[in-house]
Write a protein that holds these residues in place. Structure first.
Motif: not given
Length: 641
Positions: A377-378, A446-449, A454-455, A460-461
């Motif tokens: 997240a950071r 960005a996409v991976e995180t 979400d999972a 923040g997704g």
């Protein structure tokens, strides 16, 4: 200008954080004390442009272990490396006459390197019926810092602070060296054995060195709990894999802060510590074999994640470090003064997020992924802030860098030499600089995180997906340029927003990140395989048609093993299997030149001009991401892991 010591003819054995470096003939130092051209008395070969020694952490401790039999130095015959940190040096003592013209005395030296302990065994055999022998090892210790060695500056040898007939002990602050040879320590910092040898009756001796640095930031990693084993492919590919996996085992380290979080040292000899991008890329390549290493690397870097804004260290909240050392690194000739924890890398943070996402998708360590979500997240907050800062031109939206301290790295991507960022005509780019590959990393991060958040039910997704979509569109509008070979992504944008209009290997890093569409990926694949970028052994860092191209430049024409492997990895991800295999076969051919190993880099002399890859003399070996590249080469050749 100071030239770094050459390494391409040296023999090394590593067991992090310990290294052994011998010269081309298998000697450690040698010659007469005081003979060094540097005037340091260490006789380590510095005057000839190379160095030898026993190193631990960032320090060369032992600078000489000269061997003589009956006062004669053996003439070298062979130096052989074996798995497990072993170097075997075979020599002939030709000054001792025999019954014929043939050499009558052989000396075999076996060096065995383990973390903090190096053993030196000596075995004398002869064709004579009987021979009295005196075996001597002359020692010297200088405790020269690695940064000074890179500048070919060496300290005067130290006197032992303690000595008896069993051991010699040297000390420099928290750094200690003990040489043990019970009953065989002689005056003058010598080890001495006397005995008799005859046909079928060898004479054997040995000693060991114990090296320690209680202030070092890194320690030996614990051995992995288990290792995946598989039948190795035959031939050159199998040799490359065997050698590379052995090298990688010797590079395993942990931080003193987290001894149970293993990572790979970036490379020997200069980068024998934690480096963000290097350790992350190596862990990404090795993920199919070692998920524990991926988790350890992520944890080790998360422990030092930035918490404040400090321009001197390039630290920012959420940022992942560039390198970790026990003290300040000073390289005066390059104008560098880096603090022990230095964050001057624009790519470490997105690469950290990419590896975390890949580990999450692998599904092999759910607990590690879950524990690292706060760090993610950071890091994501840093990614969004850095991407929205608008440093690269009037429209902004790109991750960029510029040193503001005056003593940090001027270039903060993987091509970090001072001349790495230039236009086709050779003009150097002004900062802030936004690198093309970093935008690809940022998109994938960005996409991976977003998927991870979400999972695991974290917020923040959507913000990350919106960021990725905007970045992809801006990249398409701003980075693509065209020459007589067609469209291609520029290496970077300079501080005015102008694209660096020279094709470079950076574009290979975009493949597989998702930032390119299918047609754009096809254009990149074709350009990578074109004669201006593909040397036959790998991908040139910069186009052969650029004004600044030079095959022996560190970043402006050479071929880097990992750089080509990243392109291979991306080609595989995009489905360009024949192209991936072509590049992989080039690396495999190059590895044959270097004893079925892949060095940090080699010269960009094309295969059409040389029947073998030409060394880059100062290239490190082994280098973590280069050795890990063997796994990518194998994947391109159809080997499953």
């Amino acid at each position: 200008m100071t030239v770094q010591p050459a390494l391409h003819r040296q023999h090394c054995s590593i067991a992090a954080p310990t290294q052994l470096w011998l010269d081309a003939d298998g000697r450690l130092g040698g010659g007469t004390p005081g003979a060094s051209a540097a005037g340091d008395g260490s006789s380590d070969g510095a005057g000839a442009g190379w160095f030898t020694g026993l190193l631990h952490g960032d320090t060369r401790m032992l600078c000489r272990a000269g061997v003589r039999v009956n006062g004669l130095e053996p003439e070298p015959a062979t130096v052989e490396a074996e798995a497990g940190g072993v170097l075997r040096v075979r020599g002939l003592v030709r000054g001792i006459p025999g019954p014929t013209e043939d050499p009558a005395v052989e000396l075999v030296q076996t060096w065995t390197v383990t973390p903090g302990v190096v053993r030196h065994s000596l075995h004398i055999s002869t064709s004579l019926d009987t021979l009295d022998v005196e075996l001597e090892v002359q020692l010297a210790a200088d405790f020269t810092d690695m940064a000074a060695i890179r500048l070919s500056r060496f300290r005067e040898p130290f006197e032992p602070f303690a000595a008896d007939d069993s051991a010699l002990r040297w000390r420099d602050g928290a750094r200690t060296l003990t040489v043990a040879a019970p009953g065989n320590v002689a005056p003058g910092e010598r080890l001495l054995w006397r005995g008799t040898v005859g046909r079928g009756r060898p004479f054997e001796a040995g000693w060991q060195a114990v090296l320690a640095d209680n202030d070092d930031a890194v320690v030996a990693a614990r051995p992995p709990a288990s290792r995946r084993t598989r039948a190795q492919p035959p031939g050159a590919l199998g040799l490359l894999l065997d050698n590379s996996l052995d090298e990688l085992a010797g590079l395993r380290l942990a931080s003193r802060q987290l001894p149970d979080a293993p990572f790979l040292a970036a490379g020997a000899p200069w980068y024998f510590t934690l480096f963000g991008r290097d350790s992350l890329w190596a862990a990404r390549m090795l993920l199919p074999l070692d998920a524990g290493l991926a988790a350890g690397t992520l944890r080790a870097l998360a422990a030092f994640q930035g918490t404040r804004t400090d321009p001197a260290a390039a630290e920012e909240p959420g940022k992942i470090l560039h390198e970790l050392r026990s003290k300040e690194l000073v390289l005066e000739s390059q104008g560098l003064r880096l603090p022990p924890i230095y964050f001057g890398a624009v790519d470490s943070t997105p690469l950290w997020l990419c590896l975390l996402g890949e580990l999450g998708r692998a599904g092999t360590d759910d607990a590690a992924v879950r524990d690292l979500l706060p760090n993610a997240a950071r890091a994501a907050e840093w990614l969004l802030a850095a991407g929205n800062a608008g440093h690269a031109g009037p429209k902004g939206g790109f991750l960029s860098y510029q040193d503001t301290s005056g003593h940090g790295l001027s270039n903060q991507g993987w091509k970090d030499s001072r001349d790495a960022m230039q236009f086709r005509n050779g003009r150097q780019a002004d900062g802030p600089i936004a690198l093309s590959e970093v935008q690809g990393y940022a998109y994938q991060a960005a996409v991976e995180t977003a998927g991870l958040f979400d999972a695991y039910g974290e917020p923040g997704g959507q913000e990350l997906r919106d960021f990725a979509e905007a970045l992809q569109q801006a990249f398409r509008e701003r980075f693509w340029v065209e020459d007589d070979g067609g469209p291609f992504p520029a290496m970077a944008l300079d501080g005015h927003g102008d694209p660096l209009d020279v094709p470079g290997s950076n574009m290979g890093h975009l493949l597989g990140t998702g930032i390119l569409d299918a047609s754009e990926s096809r254009l990149v694949a074709d350009r990578l395989l074109s004669p201006e970028l593909f040397s036959g052994y790998g991908v040139h860092t910069m186009s052969r048609r650029a004004a600044g191209f030079w095959p022996f430049s560190y970043h402006c024409g050479s071929v880097w093993s990992h750089d080509t492997a990243v392109a291979v990895r991306g080609l595989l991800a995009e489905g360009f299997l024949p192209e991936a295999r072509t590049l992989a076969e080039g690396l495999l051919a190059a590895a044959g030149t270097f004893g079925h190993r892949l060095p940090e880099l080699f010269a960009g002399v094309p295969a059409g001009e040389s029947g073998h890859a030409v060394p880059y003399p100062a290239s490190c070996h082994p280098q973590a991401w280069s050795s890990a590249s063997a796994v990518v080469v194998a994947q391109a050749m159809g080997v499953g892991f």
